[in-house]
Scaffold this motif. Structure first.
Motif, mmCIF file in Angstrom:
data_model
loop_
_atom_site.group_PDB
_atom_site.id
_atom_site.type_symbol
_atom_site.label_atom_id
_atom_site.label_comp_id
_atom_site.label_asym_id
_atom_site.label_seq_id
_atom_site.Cartn_x
_atom_site.Cartn_y
_atom_site.Cartn_z
ATOM 1 N N MET A 1 -4.273 -34.876 5.724
ATOM 2 C CA MET A 1 -3.943 -33.667 6.457
ATOM 3 C C MET A 1 -4.925 -33.429 7.588
ATOM 4 N N LYS A 2 -6.203 -33.337 7.283
ATOM 5 C CA LYS A 2 -7.219 -33.055 8.287
ATOM 6 C C LYS A 2 -7.894 -34.354 8.696
ATOM 7 N N LEU A 3 -7.869 -34.628 9.998
ATOM 8 C CA LEU A 3 -8.458 -35.870 10.486
ATOM 9 C C LEU A 3 -9.966 -35.743 10.573
ATOM 10 N N GLU A 4 -10.679 -36.790 10.201
ATOM 11 C CA GLU A 4 -12.130 -36.803 10.274
ATOM 12 C C GLU A 4 -12.586 -36.948 11.721
ATOM 13 N N ALA A 5 -13.854 -36.600 11.962
ATOM 14 C CA ALA A 5 -14.390 -36.623 13.319
ATOM 15 C C ALA A 5 -14.317 -38.013 13.931
ATOM 16 N N GLY A 6 -14.424 -39.047 13.097
ATOM 17 C CA GLY A 6 -14.402 -40.409 13.605
ATOM 18 C C GLY A 6 -13.025 -40.927 13.917
ATOM 19 N N SER A 7 -11.995 -40.098 13.769
ATOM 20 C CA SER A 7 -10.618 -40.548 13.977
ATOM 21 C C SER A 7 -10.041 -40.009 15.280
ATOM 22 N N LEU A 8 -10.867 -39.844 16.296
ATOM 23 C CA LEU A 8 -10.410 -39.247 17.548
ATOM 24 C C LEU A 8 -9.341 -40.094 18.226
ATOM 25 N N ALA A 9 -9.464 -41.414 18.135
ATOM 26 C CA ALA A 9 -8.456 -42.281 18.758
ATOM 27 C C ALA A 9 -7.107 -42.107 18.084
ATOM 28 N N LEU A 10 -7.125 -42.060 16.757
ATOM 29 C CA LEU A 10 -5.886 -41.848 16.015
ATOM 30 C C LEU A 10 -5.324 -40.469 16.318
ATOM 31 N N GLN A 11 -6.200 -39.485 16.386
ATOM 32 C CA GLN A 11 -5.771 -38.126 16.701
ATOM 33 C C GLN A 11 -5.073 -38.082 18.052
ATOM 34 N N ALA A 12 -5.651 -38.746 19.043
ATOM 35 C CA ALA A 12 -5.054 -38.775 20.375
ATOM 36 C C ALA A 12 -3.694 -39.468 20.361
ATOM 37 N N LYS A 13 -3.589 -40.537 19.597
ATOM 38 C CA LYS A 13 -2.327 -41.277 19.520
ATOM 39 C C LYS A 13 -1.242 -40.431 18.875
ATOM 40 N N LEU A 14 -1.566 -39.773 17.774
ATOM 41 C CA LEU A 14 -0.599 -38.920 17.101
ATOM 42 C C LEU A 14 -0.209 -37.735 17.981
ATOM 43 N N SER A 15 -1.164 -37.182 18.702
ATOM 44 C CA SER A 15 -0.871 -36.074 19.611
ATOM 45 C C SER A 15 0.124 -36.497 20.673
ATOM 46 N N ALA A 16 -0.053 -37.693 21.195
ATOM 47 C CA ALA A 16 0.851 -38.193 22.229
ATOM 48 C C ALA A 16 2.265 -38.373 21.685
ATOM 49 N N PRO A 128 9.536 -28.783 -0.252
ATOM 50 C CA PRO A 128 8.949 -30.029 0.254
ATOM 51 C C PRO A 128 9.298 -31.190 -0.675
ATOM 52 N N ASP A 129 9.307 -32.374 -0.130
ATOM 53 C CA ASP A 129 9.589 -33.562 -0.941
ATOM 54 C C ASP A 129 8.585 -33.613 -2.088
ATOM 55 N N PRO A 130 9.062 -33.621 -3.348
ATOM 56 C CA PRO A 130 8.117 -33.607 -4.472
ATOM 57 C C PRO A 130 7.506 -34.963 -4.782
ATOM 58 N N TRP A 131 8.012 -36.028 -4.130
ATOM 59 C CA TRP A 131 7.506 -37.372 -4.426
ATOM 60 C C TRP A 131 7.322 -37.512 -5.946
ATOM 61 N N PRO A 132 8.412 -37.526 -6.702
ATOM 62 C CA PRO A 132 8.318 -37.406 -8.164
ATOM 63 C C PRO A 132 7.642 -38.569 -8.889
ATOM 64 N N LYS A 133 7.671 -39.766 -8.308
ATOM 65 C CA LYS A 133 7.038 -40.895 -8.986
ATOM 66 C C LYS A 133 5.520 -40.788 -8.880
ATOM 67 N N ALA A 134 4.842 -41.084 -9.978
ATOM 68 C CA ALA A 134 3.388 -40.909 -10.037
ATOM 69 C C ALA A 134 2.669 -41.657 -8.924
ATOM 70 N N ARG A 135 3.140 -42.850 -8.602
ATOM 71 C CA ARG A 135 2.450 -43.644 -7.578
ATOM 72 C C ARG A 135 2.611 -43.043 -6.178
ATOM 73 N N HIS A 136 3.528 -42.069 -6.036
ATOM 74 C CA HIS A 136 3.756 -41.444 -4.730
ATOM 75 C C HIS A 136 3.129 -40.063 -4.619
ATOM 76 N N HIS A 137 2.492 -39.568 -5.683
ATOM 77 C CA HIS A 137 1.950 -38.216 -5.666
ATOM 78 C C HIS A 137 0.938 -38.009 -4.536
ATOM 79 N N LYS A 138 0.326 -39.070 -4.077
ATOM 80 C CA LYS A 138 -0.656 -38.956 -2.994
ATOM 81 C C LYS A 138 -0.027 -38.436 -1.707
ATOM 82 N N HIS A 139 1.307 -38.528 -1.604
ATOM 83 C CA HIS A 139 1.990 -38.059 -0.399
ATOM 84 C C HIS A 139 2.257 -36.555 -0.417
#
Length: 223
Positions: A1-16, A128-139
């Motif tokens: 959810m929250k991007l780390e300070a070192g992810s500025l390039a990724l942040q810029a790409k997602l913003s675009a 919201p999508d409940p991602w019911p399978k245990a291996r998907h709970h991280k989403h």
């Protein structure tokens, strides 16, 4: 959810990417330009008395019903799928509804810092999508950090409502909400309700109810 300070390039790409989607989303879509954030909806739409945020508006039928019920409220609807926002905007225009704006946004990518502090009188997280399978709970995006961000952007006495047909997800979300000291469960600690009087039913709620599923609503007030 929250991007780390070192992810500025990724942040810029997602913003675009999100900025391009916003331009394609239609006349009712809010632009996504990082220079415009945090967005102060109370200043941007000063003619309205109240402000509501819906996370996961789908095809917008719930949003439109709410907007008609409360014309004095500006409704900000967040949806990650561009096609749904385009369709929702067209349906809104045909219905002559003026008090909805959309933000094309995947809250798993971006959410922290998008809105200014103390903006919304109500915040709804709709099925919201409940991602019911245990291996998907991280989403699943409901977490203590996410709840903290909801509290930050909620106005004083603002109400936060979470809706799901998945019992396990309702309990997981409840743990996050109940752990936030600035929130009070309006039905009593660790309690959910199966219906809310006067609340429009979304497509997904209607679908789940027709399948015989129980619906769980969590409602909290910002202290």
């Amino acid at each position: 959810m929250k991007l780390e300070a070192g992810s500025l390039a990724l942040q810029a790409k997602l913003s675009a990417i999100l900025a391009k989607k916003a331009k394609r989303a239609g006349e009712f879509a809010l632009p996504f330009e990082r220079d415009h954030f945090p967005l102060n909806v109370r200043h941007a739409f000063a003619g309205f008395d109240r402000f509501a945020l819906e996370i996961g508006c789908g095809w917008g039928e719930f949003t439109r019903a709410l907007a008609v019920q409360a014309p004095e409220t500006m409704h900000i609807a967040v949806e990650k799928k561009l096609a749904r926002v385009i369709t929702s905007g067209k349906d809104q225009k045909r219905a002559g509804i003026a008090n909805i704006r959309y933000l094309v946004l995947d809250v798993a990518w971006f959410f922290a810092g998008v809105f200014d502090t103390s903006q919304f009188d109500s915040i709804t997280i709709n099925f919201p999508d409940p991602w019911p399978k245990a291996r998907h709970h991280k989403h699943r995006f409901i977490s203590s950090d996410f709840v903290g961000e909801l509290v930050r952007i909620a106005a004083e006495r603002g109400r936060i409502t979470f809706a799901t047909d998945n019992y396990a997800y309702s309990r997981e979300a409840m743990q996050a909400f109940e752990g936030e000291p600035r929130l009070k469960n309006i039905h009593g600690a660790y309690l959910a309700v199966s219906d809310i009087a006067g609340r429009p039913r979304s497509f997904f709620e209607t679908l789940h109810r027709n399948e015989g599923a129980l619906i769980y609503f969590l409602e909290y007030e910002k202290l």
